[in-house]
Motif scaffolding. Structure first.
Motif, PDB file in Angstrom:
ATOM      1  N   CYS A  70       0.830  -1.216   0.000  1.00 37.75           N
ATOM      2  CA  CYS A  70       0.000   0.000   0.000  1.00 37.75           C
ATOM      3  C   CYS A  70       0.862   1.262   0.000  1.00 37.75           C
ATOM      4  N   HIS A  72       0.409   3.926   1.407  1.00 41.69           N
ATOM      5  CA  HIS A  72       0.472   4.587   2.709  1.00 41.69           C
ATOM      6  C   HIS A  72       1.690   4.132   3.497  1.00 41.69           C
ATOM      7  N   ARG A  73       1.630   2.927   4.081  1.00 42.73           N
ATOM      8  CA  ARG A  73       2.782   2.459   4.852  1.00 42.73           C
ATOM      9  C   ARG A  73       3.147   1.017   4.527  1.00 42.73           C
ATOM     10  N   CYS A  89      -7.420  -0.969   1.486  1.00 36.54           N
ATOM     11  CA  CYS A  89      -6.381  -1.520   2.365  1.00 36.54           C
ATOM     12  C   CYS A  89      -6.974  -1.798   3.744  1.00 36.54           C
ATOM     13  N   HIS A  92      -5.646   0.917   7.114  1.00 37.47           N
ATOM     14  CA  HIS A  92      -6.274   2.209   7.430  1.00 37.47           C
ATOM     15  C   HIS A  92      -7.347   2.605   6.430  1.00 37.47           C
TER      16      HIS A  92
HETATM   17  S1  FES Z   1      -0.956   0.892   5.048  1.00 38.31           S
HETATM   18 FE1  FES Z   1      -2.619   0.830   3.694  1.00 38.31          FE
HETATM   19  S2  FES Z   1      -3.970   2.332   4.455  1.00 38.31           S
HETATM   20 FE2  FES Z   1      -2.315   2.387   5.798  1.00 38.31          FE
END
Ligand code: FES
Ligand SMILES: [Fe+2]
Length: 426
Positions: A70, A72-73, A89, A92
């Motif tokens: 993802c 994001h992280r 995902c 989050h």
């Molecule tokens: S790692 Fe996917 S939304 Fe945070």
């Protein structure tokens, strides 16, 4: 042999490497349609060209292929929620569309525009004849899907399987470019076939261990003509194609049998997806042929259930014959297993500065030159241009008079992949 620089250039498939960039300018088979049977079903992890990806079939049946981790992280999207034609995902809740655009970021304030700045790396997919194809290169240089004949005939005329091979993609592919190994590596296997064969070509292949191999460049790759002695007035020619960068074709051994070939797709620098395809230009495959192929025969491997690993593999000595026999040709009796055993025996990535290539290695030399030059040209700003029709040729197996010099002209018509035409193999 290759220089150390060219060996290193040929070897690396990652996105930031010159060869990786070149290979990304071609469509490739990514996985089989049957791996994604259900809409919003379990996704599939698939590694291609040293990238970890996730493949899924969305709510409306379209296939998506995106970076596994993802934006994001980095949580794996293997664990995402697949619904509403999108991927959310699990960590989050960031939501991605098929093209990777981020359309929801529920852990940010509703007024935030952060999501507009985020794209998950995603690749376009097309499904054709039971195979999911993708293009991983820059959008501006995207070529049309290749007109490979096994993609253009009705689906009932085709069967495609895939397996993993534990070596560099060119190492496996080069076996298909080297007709001279047939009378050695496959000597006993062909010999066993000859005993029952009703056709002469197996005998010609066995008797002439030093075929003359002639190459003819084509727009998309090359023709590889292997000439063997047949009877007093004719030669036996097997003509295969190599289409840059990773397709090979194989003529039928005889008669009305299906044509075949491989796509050698790098998983990474030391592992390969081998897609094996069989097809007939003018008829559906018979139930008998399909049973034979599904069970693992000719070019299709028998697989360990639930995996793409061949049943006969390095860990069990590829044994399918008499496992205790002293000679490898008694232990390893299947054609396909023999090819895998011998090309994996070089190790996962053989050092090509250590080879000594001879006259029957000419197709190998030429294919390497073509893709290495292609990668170098791209570094100088010249992207490869693949036309769909460049791939529209089929392999043939023919007997030609000895006085025919221009064999490629003599077989031009039967080699052309035209609908409703087919010349039986000798
Ligand atoms: S790692 Fe996917 S939304 Fe945070
Ligand atoms: Fe072989």
């Amino acid at each position: 042999m290759l220089t150390p620089e060219d060996h290193a250039l040929l070897a690396a498939t990652g996105p930031k490497t010159p060869m990786g960039a070149y290979l990304r300018h071609f469509w490739l088979p990514a996985l089989l349609s049957r791996e994604l049977p259900e809409r919003d079903g379990t996704p599939v992890r698939v590694r291609l060209l040293s990238e970890d990806l996730i493949a899924f079939r969305n709510t409306s049946g379209d296939v998506g292929l995106m970076r596994e981790f993802c934006a994001h992280r980095g949580a794996s999207l293997y664990f995402a929620r697949y619904a509403e034609c999108a991927v959310r995902c699990w960590y989050h809740g960031w939501k991605y569309e098929l093209d990777g655009t981020c359309t929801d970021m529920p852990n940010e304030p509703p007024t935030s525009t952060f999501k507009d700045k985020i794209t998950q790396q995603a690749y376009p997919c097309v499904e054709r004849n039971g195979v999911i194809w993708t293009y991983m290169g820059p959008r501006a240089s995207r070529p049309p899907l290749p007109d490979l004949e096994w993609l253009t005939v009705p689906e009932d005329n085709t069967y495609t399987s895939k397996r993993i091979q534990q070596c560099h993609w060119t190492q496996g592919m080069e076996g298909d470019l080297d007709s001279s190994h047939l009378g050695f590596l496959h000597q006993e296997a062909i010999g066993r076939t000859v005993e029952h064969a009703t056709y002469e070509s197996a005998r010609w292949m066995l008797e002439d261990s030093n075929p003359k191999i002639e190459l003819v460049d084509t727009d998309g790759g090359m023709l590889i003509g292997s000439r063997r002695q047949a009877d007093g007035k004719s030669y036996y020619w097997r003509i295969n194609q190599w289409f840059a960068p990773w397709y090979t074709t194989i003529p039928a051994f005889t008669g009305d049998g299906p044509l075949a070939g491989h796509a050698w797709i790098p998983i990474d620098d030391e592992t390969t997806w081998v897609f094996a395809f069989s097809y007939h230009p003018t008829r559906a495959l018979t139930e008998g042929e399909l049973v034979h192929m599904r069970g693992g025969s000719a070019i299709h491997s028998e697989l360990i259930p639930g995996t793409f690993a061949p049943v006969h593999n390095k860990s069990n000595g590829y044994a399918a014959g008499a496992p205790d026999a002293k000679q490898p040709w008694m232990r390893i009796q299947n054609f396909q297993d023999q090819d895998v055993a011998i090309t994996e025996s070089m190790g996962p990535l053989y050092d090509r500065t250590q080879e000594h290539l001879g006259s029957t290695d000419n197709a190998i030399i030429q294919s390497r030159r073509r893709i290495i030059n292609g990668a170098k040209a791209l570094m100088n700003g010249q992207a490869p241009r693949a036309n769909a029709r460049d791939f529209s040729l089929r392999p043939v197996s023919v007997k030609l008079d000895r006085d025919i010099v221009k064999w490629s002209e003599a077989v031009a018509e039967p080699m052309e992949a035209r609908p409703e035409t087919f010349m039986a193999s000798v």
